[in-house]
Every structure is written in structure tokens, then in C-alpha cells.
Scaffold this motif. Structure first.
Motif, short mmCIF file in Angstrom:
data_model
loop_
_atom_site.label_atom_id
_atom_site.label_comp_id
_atom_site.label_asym_id
_atom_site.label_seq_id
_atom_site.Cartn_x
_atom_site.Cartn_y
_atom_site.Cartn_z
N ILE A 1 -55.10 65.25 18.39
CA ILE A 1 -56.71 65.27 18.58
C ILE A 1 -56.89 63.88 19.57
CG2 ILE A 1 -59.41 65.50 17.77
CD1 ILE A 1 -58.12 66.25 15.70
N LYS A 2 -56.90 63.95 20.83
CA LYS A 2 -57.71 62.57 21.73
C LYS A 2 -58.91 63.09 22.15
CE LYS A 2 -57.03 61.45 26.69
NZ LYS A 2 -56.23 61.45 27.25
N VAL A 3 -59.36 61.72 21.32
CA VAL A 3 -61.02 61.42 21.04
C VAL A 3 -60.94 60.31 21.95
CG1 VAL A 3 -63.11 60.80 20.15
CG2 VAL A 3 -60.94 61.86 18.73
N GLN A 4 -61.56 60.39 22.82
CA GLN A 4 -62.20 59.04 24.57
C GLN A 4 -63.75 59.17 24.14
OE1 GLN A 4 -60.63 61.14 27.78
NE2 GLN A 4 -59.63 59.00 27.94
N THR A 5 -64.06 57.96 24.63
CA THR A 5 -66.02 57.98 24.42
C THR A 5 -65.93 56.87 26.31
OG1 THR A 5 -65.48 57.99 21.98
CG2 THR A 5 -67.58 56.70 23.57
N PHE A 6 -67.25 57.55 26.87
CA PHE A 6 -67.39 56.71 27.75
C PHE A 6 -68.89 55.96 27.98
CE2 PHE A 6 -63.84 60.29 27.78
CZ PHE A 6 -63.10 59.52 29.06
N ASN A 7 -69.17 55.04 28.15
CA ASN A 7 -70.29 54.79 28.97
C ASN A 7 -70.89 55.36 30.47
OD1 ASN A 7 -72.12 53.35 29.69
ND2 ASN A 7 -71.49 51.20 28.76
N GLY B 1 -73.59 55.29 31.40
CA GLY B 1 -74.21 53.83 32.16
C GLY B 1 -75.93 54.18 32.31
N THR B 2 -76.24 55.21 32.09
CA THR B 2 -77.73 55.29 31.56
C THR B 2 -78.05 55.35 30.04
OG1 THR B 2 -77.02 57.60 32.20
CG2 THR B 2 -79.36 57.76 30.86
N ILE B 3 -79.14 54.32 30.74
CA ILE B 3 -79.76 53.59 29.08
C ILE B 3 -81.78 54.74 29.05
CG2 ILE B 3 -81.79 51.93 28.58
CD1 ILE B 3 -78.64 50.88 29.13
N VAL B 4 -81.32 54.94 27.77
CA VAL B 4 -82.78 55.34 26.94
C VAL B 4 -84.09 54.83 26.92
CG1 VAL B 4 -81.50 57.30 26.40
CG2 VAL B 4 -82.31 56.15 25.03
N SER B 5 -85.28 55.24 26.27
CA SER B 5 -85.66 54.88 26.03
C SER B 5 -85.54 53.72 24.74
CB SER B 5 -87.14 55.28 25.57
OG SER B 5 -87.24 56.17 25.20
N GLY B 6 -85.97 52.73 24.65
CA GLY B 6 -85.54 51.60 23.13
C GLY B 6 -84.17 50.90 23.86
N GLY B 7 -84.16 51.05 24.83
CA GLY B 7 -82.69 50.36 25.13
C GLY B 7 -81.00 50.64 25.29
N ASP B 8 -81.15 51.71 24.08
CA ASP B 8 -79.96 52.08 23.68
C ASP B 8 -78.75 52.76 25.55
OD1 ASP B 8 -79.99 51.36 21.11
OD2 ASP B 8 -80.79 52.90 20.33
N THR B 9 -77.46 52.70 25.11
CA THR B 9 -76.74 53.14 25.77
C THR B 9 -76.32 54.56 25.50
OG1 THR B 9 -76.00 51.25 26.78
CG2 THR B 9 -74.50 52.52 26.98
N VAL B 10 -76.28 55.28 26.51
CA VAL B 10 -76.01 56.86 26.34
C VAL B 10 -73.79 57.10 26.71
CG1 VAL B 10 -75.46 58.83 26.79
CG2 VAL B 10 -78.23 58.02 26.88
N PHE B 11 -73.62 56.96 25.07
CA PHE B 11 -72.57 57.83 25.21
C PHE B 11 -71.77 59.31 25.54
CE2 PHE B 11 -72.72 53.22 23.61
CZ PHE B 11 -71.96 52.57 24.23
N GLU B 12 -70.53 59.35 26.29
CA GLU B 12 -69.85 61.14 26.48
C GLU B 12 -68.52 60.97 25.06
OE1 GLU B 12 -69.21 64.49 28.71
OE2 GLU B 12 -70.95 63.38 29.37
N VAL B 13 -68.48 60.84 24.75
CA VAL B 13 -66.97 61.60 23.61
C VAL B 13 -66.37 63.27 23.86
CG1 VAL B 13 -66.15 61.93 21.58
CG2 VAL B 13 -68.20 60.28 22.07
N GLU B 14 -65.58 62.96 24.23
CA GLU B 14 -64.93 63.88 24.84
C GLU B 14 -63.66 64.13 24.10
OE1 GLU B 14 -63.12 63.50 28.93
OE2 GLU B 14 -64.87 64.07 29.47
#
Length: 128
Positions: free
Chosen positions: A32-38, A40-53
């Protein structure tokens, strides 16, 4: 003559046992290969959105894929059919449904840092 055959027969026996072990379990958590990418999107409250594959790199379809989440949290909703908390601190991927060889299941979450998600377990789906 009988003693001359003992070594080749013994070697053959150990080779068969070794090959059966590798054929019986072609896929392990390391498949199982798990990769997490930033993103670049910031949601209200200042948190960064990450995508996991989560990618199945095993030659077989796998199911009941579980990841260790290390305190996973998110400020945006994650589809529980894709990624949800499971027993024992693990997270179930794809509702435990099969993931084909080389297929990827992905989801996004938002937090002030990324979480290290690591493979815990899987099952081979049928024969491979």
C-alpha cells in the motif's frame, strides 16, 4: 547412492516451502503506497487542505485496507465511504471494498499540518 540424493532432495524441499510462502502472501502492508500532497488551498480558519492518495501496488486486488492515522483530525468533511475511523485506532479505506491492482483511492482533509498515514493491514481479495 542414497546419500548422494539426500542433498538435492533436501534443497528441492526447502525451495518448494519457500516458494509456497511467497506465493501464498503476495501482498503485505508494504503493498500500500500512501502519499500526502499539500493542495495549496487554505480553508476558513486557516487550515491547509491536503490530498491523500492510497494506491494498491500489489499485483492482486486487495480489500479491508487499514491505515494508522497518528491522531488524524480534519476541519472539513471526509466521505466515510472513502476514509473513516475503525476499531483499534486504525482507519478503514474504501469501506473495506476491493481496490484493484494499481488503482488509487483519494480523499482530502484540512488541518494545520499533515498527518503521517501509514499502512497497517490488508486482505487479498480472492485468488491472485
Amino acid at each position: 547412492m542414497a546419500s548422494a540424493l539426500k542433498l538435492p532432495v533436501l534443497c528441492f524441499f526447502f525451495i518448494v516451502i519457500f516458494l509456497q510462502g511467497t506465493i501464498a502472501q503476495p501482498c503485505e502492508a508494504s503493498s500500500i503506497k500512501v502519499q500526502t500532497f499539500n493542495t495549496g488551498t487554505i480553508v476558513s480558519g486557516g487550515d491547509t487542505v491536503f490530498e491523500v492518495e492510497v494506491t494498491n501496488v500489489c499485483p492482486c486486488a486487495i480489500k479491508n485496507v487499514r491505515l494508522d492515522g497518528g491522531g488524524f483530525a480534519t476541519t472539513i468533511g471526509v466521505d466515510p465511504a472513502v476514509f473513516r475511523a475503525d476499531d483499534g485506532g486504525a482507519y478503514l479505506v474504501n469501506s473495506g471494498q476491493p481496490i484493484a491492482s494499481m488503482a488509487t483511492v483519494s480523499f482530502q482533509y484540512a488541518w494545520d499540518h499533515f498527518f503521517q498515514l501509514t499502512p497497517r493491514s490488508l486482505e487479498v481479495d480472492g485468488q491472485c
